[in-house]
Design a protein around this motif. Structure first.
Motif, PDB file in Angstrom:
ATOM      1  N   GLU A  17       0.843  -1.192   0.000  1.00 20.57           N
ATOM      2  CA  GLU A  17       0.000   0.000   0.000  1.00 20.57           C
ATOM      3  C   GLU A  17       0.888   1.255   0.000  1.00 20.57           C
ATOM      4  OE1 GLU A  17      -3.486   0.432   0.122  1.00 20.57           O
ATOM      5  OE2 GLU A  17      -3.597  -1.697  -0.407  1.00 20.57           O
ATOM      6  N   PRO A  18       0.394   2.385  -0.478  1.00 24.47           N
ATOM      7  CA  PRO A  18       1.204   3.605  -0.568  1.00 24.47           C
ATOM      8  C   PRO A  18       1.797   4.094   0.751  1.00 24.47           C
ATOM      9  CG  PRO A  18      -0.824   3.859  -1.811  1.00 24.47           C
ATOM     10  CD  PRO A  18      -0.937   2.566  -1.066  1.00 24.47           C
ATOM     11  N   THR A  40       0.139  -0.491  -4.822  1.00 25.87           N
ATOM     12  CA  THR A  40      -1.262  -0.560  -5.218  1.00 25.87           C
ATOM     13  C   THR A  40      -2.140   0.079  -4.151  1.00 25.87           C
ATOM     14  OG1 THR A  40      -1.511  -2.760  -4.240  1.00 25.87           O
ATOM     15  CG2 THR A  40      -0.980  -2.667  -6.589  1.00 25.87           C
ATOM     16  N   GLU A  41      -3.237   0.618  -4.604  1.00 28.26           N
ATOM     17  CA  GLU A  41      -4.243   1.170  -3.705  1.00 28.26           C
ATOM     18  C   GLU A  41      -5.534   0.445  -4.057  1.00 28.26           C
ATOM     19  OE1 GLU A  41      -4.663   5.519  -1.794  1.00 28.26           O
ATOM     20  OE2 GLU A  41      -4.291   5.418  -3.935  1.00 28.26           O
ATOM     21  N   ARG A  46      -0.656   1.864  -8.603  1.00 26.23           N
ATOM     22  CA  ARG A  46      -0.323   3.278  -8.420  1.00 26.23           C
ATOM     23  C   ARG A  46       1.119   3.587  -8.760  1.00 26.23           C
ATOM     24  NH1 ARG A  46      -1.098   7.048  -3.112  1.00 26.23           N
ATOM     25  NH2 ARG A  46       0.090   8.751  -3.972  1.00 26.23           N
TER      26      ARG A  46
END
Length: 140
Positions: A17-18, A40-41, A46
């Motif tokens: 995740e970001p 990825t989100e 992403r």
């Protein structure tokens, strides 16, 4: 014989995740012997963060790696290929955009793999220096 990206890609890419810290990602890369993870989100790709991105964008910038997130260090302007694309498409994109890794996405734009320059060297020129180095066991 035409070869497709799916024939050489690394399937099931590691994703984060970001807001994951670059320290956590660096440990993940070390523990799994990989040089890049996808950011990825939800289901949305992403970005991509490589070991070099961590060093150049996060560590060399002087920030605290435990507080710096991969969102701050990843490449967000991505080129992608599909698993059924011809390998020449991946080679062309890597050359045109000067990148060493390209995320592989399916028709729904979900990440299904990564194809790296080393994967292509092993497949297309295994006797080259890059092909030989890329095929070697990890150096721990």
């Amino acid at each position: 014989m035409t070869q497709h990206v799916r024939d050489v890609m690394t399937p099931d890419p590691v994703t984060v995740e970001p807001l994951t810290s670059v320290t956590a990602v660096a440990r993940m890369m070390r523990d799994q012997d990989i040089g890049a993870v996808l950011v990825t989100e939800g289901d949305r790709l992403r970005g991509l963060v490589s070991d070099r991105d961590l060093v150049v964008r996060a560590v060399a910038g002087g920030g605290d790696p435990s507080r710096t997130t991969v969102a701050d260090a990843c490449s967000e302007d991505l080129v992608t290929v599909g698993p059924d694309d011809d390998l020449t498409v991946a080679v062309h994109l890597m050359r045109e955009h000067s990148v060493r890794r390209v995320p592989v996405v399916d028709e729904g734009h979900h990440a299904v793999g990564i194809v790296a320059i080393g994967d292509l060297a092993i497949e297309r020129d295994p006797d080259s220096a890059l092909g030989d180095i890329s095929a070697a066991e990890p150096n721990r």
